[in-house]
Design an enzyme around this catalytic site. Structure first.
Site, PDB file in Angstrom:
ATOM      1  CB  CYS A  88     -16.311   8.666 -13.134  1.00 43.78           C
ATOM      2  SG  CYS A  88     -17.306   9.993 -12.922  1.00 43.78           S
ATOM      3  NE  ARG A 125     -11.181   6.246 -14.970  1.00 46.36           N
ATOM      4  CZ  ARG A 125     -10.711   6.536 -16.388  1.00 46.36           C
ATOM      5  NH1 ARG A 125      -9.354   6.380 -16.376  1.00 46.36           N
ATOM      6  NH2 ARG A 125     -11.234   7.042 -17.061  1.00 46.36           N
ATOM      7  CD1 TRP A 151     -12.571  14.857 -10.365  1.00 47.79           C
ATOM      8  CD2 TRP A 151     -13.843  15.439 -11.889  1.00 47.79           C
ATOM      9  NE1 TRP A 151     -12.260  15.968 -10.497  1.00 47.79           N
ATOM     10  CE2 TRP A 151     -12.838  16.477 -11.348  1.00 47.79           C
ATOM     11  CE3 TRP A 151     -14.755  15.571 -13.126  1.00 47.79           C
ATOM     12  CZ2 TRP A 151     -12.557  17.668 -12.372  1.00 47.79           C
ATOM     13  CZ3 TRP A 151     -14.834  16.921 -13.552  1.00 47.79           C
ATOM     14  CH2 TRP A 151     -13.671  18.041 -13.165  1.00 47.79           C
ATOM     15  CG  ASN A 200     -15.533   7.787 -17.199  1.00 41.90           C
ATOM     16  OD1 ASN A 200     -14.446   7.500 -17.916  1.00 41.90           O
ATOM     17  ND2 ASN A 200     -15.614   8.948 -16.809  1.00 41.90           N
ATOM     18  N   GLY A 201     -18.461   9.648 -18.251  1.00 41.71           N
ATOM     19  CA  GLY A 201     -18.486  10.407 -19.339  1.00 41.71           C
ATOM     20  C   GLY A 201     -19.445  11.441 -19.078  1.00 41.71           C
ATOM     21  CD  GLU A 224       5.593  19.128 -14.288  1.00 42.84           C
ATOM     22  OE1 GLU A 224       4.389  19.696 -15.249  1.00 42.84           O
ATOM     23  OE2 GLU A 224       5.079  17.926 -13.905  1.00 42.84           O
ATOM     24  CE  LYS A 247       3.653  18.016 -11.070  1.00 43.23           C
ATOM     25  NZ  LYS A 247       3.120  16.861 -11.954  1.00 43.23           N
ATOM     26  CD  GLU A 295      -0.510  19.013 -10.282  1.00 43.12           C
ATOM     27  OE1 GLU A 295      -1.874  18.811 -11.046  1.00 43.12           O
ATOM     28  OE2 GLU A 295       0.512  18.363 -10.864  1.00 43.12           O
ATOM     29  CG  HIS A 316       8.888  43.026 -18.301  1.00 46.00           C
ATOM     30  ND1 HIS A 316       9.207  44.175 -18.653  1.00 46.00           N
ATOM     31  CD2 HIS A 316       9.733  41.941 -18.373  1.00 46.00           C
ATOM     32  CE1 HIS A 316      10.252  44.151 -19.321  1.00 46.00           C
ATOM     33  NE2 HIS A 316      10.740  42.674 -19.265  1.00 46.00           N
ATOM     34  CE  LYS A 324      -1.507   9.103 -13.644  1.00 42.50           C
ATOM     35  NZ  LYS A 324      -0.803  10.437 -13.252  1.00 42.50           N
TER      36      LYS A 324
HETATM   37  C1  G6P Z   1      -4.422  15.661 -15.573  1.00 45.01           C
HETATM   38  C2  G6P Z   1      -3.256  15.107 -14.536  1.00 45.01           C
HETATM   39  C3  G6P Z   1      -2.037  15.773 -14.893  1.00 45.01           C
HETATM   40  C4  G6P Z   1      -1.614  15.737 -16.655  1.00 45.01           C
HETATM   41  C5  G6P Z   1      -3.007  16.111 -17.196  1.00 45.01           C
HETATM   42  C6  G6P Z   1      -2.903  15.743 -18.708  1.00 45.01           C
HETATM   43  O1  G6P Z   1      -4.567  17.289 -15.007  1.00 45.01           O
HETATM   44  O2  G6P Z   1      -3.436  15.303 -13.305  1.00 45.01           O
HETATM   45  O3  G6P Z   1      -0.861  15.101 -14.325  1.00 45.01           O
HETATM   46  O4  G6P Z   1      -0.583  16.370 -16.914  1.00 45.01           O
HETATM   47  O5  G6P Z   1      -4.181  15.729 -16.731  1.00 45.01           O
HETATM   48  O6  G6P Z   1      -2.880  14.714 -18.980  1.00 45.01           O
HETATM   49  P1  G6P Z   1      -2.449  13.541 -20.207  1.00 45.01           P
HETATM   50  O7  G6P Z   1      -3.028  12.441 -19.487  1.00 45.01           O
HETATM   51  O8  G6P Z   1      -3.177  14.081 -21.339  1.00 45.01           O
HETATM   52  O9  G6P Z   1      -0.959  13.715 -19.895  1.00 45.01           O
END
Ligand code: G6P
Length: 585
Positions: A2, A27, A70, A96-97, A463, A467, A470, A486, A580
């Site tokens: 949030c 957020r 969120w 937020n929390g 990674e 991408k 997500e 395997h 994020k």
């Molecule tokens: C969320 C974001 C990702 C990020 C992850 C870890 O899932 O969408 O992009 O890699 O959190 O976040 P941090 O801020 O700890 O790198």
């Protein structure tokens, strides 16, 4: 997660809050709301839709708060959107929390006659403040209400008959912006960067009261405290989309600059960290999501360059390793946001054991930065798109330079990152994008993909898969090439796209064999490599930057995911169910 915001000043607060919320949407964006002082009461509006869909009018006012949600407690609906109001509608709160003891507080408040109109944990805060406000001034009521809260909170509150905007925090971020005759409270600086760069980072259990200027209080003692303002380096342009359609594509395109900013770190700063790594007895890289992949990549680079073993642990799993921690252990949490709840919990575990915490963080003043003994700021600039792109490559770049610094070869490490920055420019050019768009157009109807690599390219494959998953919602499975036989090979069907990372290093021959095994079973092989190979059905050429390839090989896949998302009708800046800054565990 949030995003929350508050404003007090001469401008039209509704507009400032609405624009600020757009900057905080990363957020959380499943619903939003605003409350403002209007005449002698409060105006409030909540919507279970994206901010961009709103076509109504907001009142002209000088004091307002807002929220972008969120969902955690209570489904996505108008009634659960913030702000939450007291029974008489005179107090509005955004939060937020997570309030862990909200059920017991709710029961207690209901027994006192309070009526609830949402399923959220937050609503108890508005009613608690209301309860105290019968006999106490507003700010005292907020302080007293906070005493009851267990869990994490960043809150902003207003009251119909008071001029003040009050904010307080514990374990969730809240910053104060000090402008010319106006003040802001927000989860993050980009929310008000258009208006001021002067910022005060609130500490845990601190409260800010905005009226004519800002005053600060210790929540525990209730006493006024002095806080220093910091000037942030970001500017409004960095935090806005500019000519770009989405933040994601803007941030992918900025990687040349963000990598050069990584190189610009002072040698002394990097050498001091290298000394700490060299002198530690056990080093742990701890992270989540993309930051975890950056950490895993770096562990291969450390192994090759420094001959040192680094433990790489998901932050959520880290507390189970606490028996390995001592006062000589060095924990390196890596996080773009600096707010990830699992990372913060891991830090708490390590601190109990006397372990030293040296974090790598992009957001200045973040919770992780404050909780660490020392911190290397990434200087990637604001990253607003939910997906980590430029922060990921900056993390790999910084960790690569640190590996070189550990063996006295920082100059060489910096040169490598400089070359990677040049490669990033080439890979994000309009010309390079043409091929990527063509590939995305060809594959956008596919629902399954593989992504493979070996050695240092194995985390790149993970990674890349993340991408694609997500942002484009394609089920992309990432694994190390050697593991296909395997199990995963059983999933291959005719035409199944498979990303193959094949830099010119010691992994080349083996990963090409793995690719051939998949191709023999019908896979469509997309080689990400400096050179073409007969195994590839499609070749994405990347410059050869030696040990810097781990920094750049992901860039074409960031672009591919972006275009794939667009072609599949997904919003690249607002992937569903994600946020994020993940402040829940
Ligand atoms: C969320 C974001 C990702 C990020 C992850 C870890 O899932 O969408 O992009 O890699 O959190 O976040 P941090 O801020 O700890 O790198």
């Amino acid at each position: 997660m949030c995003g929350i915001i508050g404003y007090k000043g001469p401008e039209n607060a509704s507009e400032i809050i609405f624009t600020g919320l757009k900057r905080l949407e990363y957020r959380g964006y499943d619903s939003w709301g605003i409350a403002a002082k209007k005449d002698r009461g409060l105006f409030s509006l909540k919507r279970a839709e994206k901010l961009g869909e709103f076509e109504g009018k907001l009142p002209e006012t000088h004091t307002a708060i807002g929220h972008s949600r969120w969902a955690t407690h209570g489904g996505v609906s108008e009634r659960n959107a913030h702000p939450h109001l007291s029974c008489d509608g005179n107090i509005a709160v955004v939060h937020n929390g997570i309030i862990e003891n909200y059920q017991e507080l709710r029961k207690y408040l209901m027994s006192k006659g309070h009526l609830f109109s949402s399923d959220t944990d937050t609503e108890v805060i508005a009613h608690l403040i209301e309860d105290y406000a019968k006999a106490h001034p507003f700010r005292e009521s907020v302080l007293k209400a906070i005493e009851h809260l267990r869990g994490s909170y960043a809150i902003v509150a207003i009251k119909a008959d008071e001029d003040e905007v009050i904010g307080a925090r514990k374990d969730s971020p809240l910053v104060v912006g000090i402008g010319d005759g106006e003040c802001f409270l927000a989860s993050d600086v980009p929310a008000f960067i258009d208006h001021t760069k002067k910022v005060v980072f609130l500490g845990d259990e601190e409260m800010a009261v905005l009226n004519n200027g800002a005053e600060f209080y210790d929540v525990v003692t209730g006493k006024e405290i002095e806080k220093e303002a910091t000037e942030v380096e970001w500017d409004a342009e960095q935090a806005s989309k500019g000519e770009f359609e989405h933040y994601m594509i803007k941030e992918i395109s900025e990687q040349k600059d963000s990598l050069l900013r990584a190189v610009a770190h002072e040698d002394k700063t990097l050498m001091d960290i290298a000394d700490q790594i060299n002198n530690a007895f056990g080093v742990f890289f701890v992270a989540c999501g993309s930051s975890y992949h950056a950490a895993l990549t770096a562990s291969y680079i450390f192994s090759k360059i420094t001959k040192k073993h680094i433990n790489v642990v998901y932050a959520s799993e880290f507390p189970y390793y606490e028996d390995f921690l001592t006062e000589r252990t060095l924990m390196i949490p890596i996080s773009q946001s600096g707010e990830t709840a699992d990372v913060m919990a891991a830090v708490k575990t390590a601190k109990k054991k006397g372990t030293k915490i040296l974090s790598i963080v992009n957001v200045m003043g973040s919770s992780l930065m404050r909780a660490s003994h020392s911190c290397l700021l990434m200087n990637s600039g604001p990253e607003i798109g939910v997906l980590s792109t430029k922060t990921y490559t900056s993390q790999v770049a910084l960790l690569t330079m640190l590996a070189y610094a550990c063996v006295g070869k920082l100059k060489e490490g910096k040169e490598l990152v400089r070359k990677a920055a040049e490669a990033a420019e080439e890979l994000t050019s309009a010309e390079s994008r043409i091929k990527i768009v063509e590939l995305a157009s060809k594959l956008h109807k596919e629902e399954h993909m593989f992504s493979i690599g070996r050695g240092v390219s194995y985390p790149t494959a993970l990674e890349a898969a993340l991408k694609v998953k997500e942002v484009a919602y394609v089920n992309c499975l990432g694994f190390c090439g050697g593991e296909a036989k395997h199990g995963s090979i059983a999933l291959v069907y005719d035409g199944m796209p498979c990303l193959v990372f094949s830099p010119s290093d010691e992994t080349k021959a083996d990963i090409l064999s793995n690719a051939m095994e998949l191709k023999a079973r019908g896979a469509y092989i997309i080689g990400v490599s400096p050179e073409n190979n007969e195994t590839f059905d499609c070749h994405i050429k990347v410059p050869d930057v030696g040990d810097g390839n781990a920094i750049v090989d992901i860039i074409p896949v960031q672009l591919f995911s972006y275009y794939l998302a667009k072609l599949r009708g997904c919003d690249p800046d607002k992937p569903k169910h994600l946020a994020k800054a993940v402040t829940v565990r």
